[in-house]
Write a protein that holds these residues in place. Structure first.
Motif: not given
Length: 142
Positions: A68-73
């Motif tokens: 999830t964090e990677a998708r946002q970053k």
């Protein structure tokens, strides 16, 4: 798709899960078992196999949070992480990460960040067994 599995990783399925008509880039990272794995031993010993174990509920939660964090970053379109558990021989795939984005730079950066973070924060442990019959559990910091 986030998955812990005791079965061999199906690389084609990982790629298929990552592909999207919106993605101009899909970057695939495969971690594989190599024959020399020990990093700080004075004498290099031939590795026979690796064994991975995990606290599954926490590992799955951490993997999902990282995806999830990677998708946002990096504004990823899809992010797939599959990690193998159990006994692995030389050459087998231990982890597969596929990051898909509109442009390649984001997919490359996300894939690198994901494998680095997985090694740091996900409760998956690795035991190296050497050709001389000895073994050792390896902490991610080593």
């Amino acid at each position: 798709m986030i998955q812990l599995t005791s079965e061999p990783i199906d690389v084609t399925a990982v790629l298929d899960a990552a592909r999207s008509p919106k993605a101009g880039a899909v970057v695939l990272f495969l971690g594989t078992v190599r024959e020399f794995t020990a990093h700080e031993l004075p004498d290099e010993r031939l590795t026979r196999s690796l064994d991975y174990d995990a606290y599954r509920p926490m590992a799955e939660k951490k993997l999902a949070a990282l995806a999830t964090e990677a998708r946002q970053k990096w504004e990823l379109i899809t992010c797939v992480v599959v990690h193998r558990l159990g006994h692995l021989r030389i050459g087998e795939v231990s982890v597969a990460i596929a990051a898909a984005s509109a442009h390649r730079e984001a997919a490359f950066e996300a894939g690198k960040w994901l494998i680095d973070q997985i090694k740091l924060v996900v409760p998956i442990w690795k035991k190296e067994t050497f050709d001389d019959g000895t073994d050792q559990w390896v902490h991610p910091d080593h």
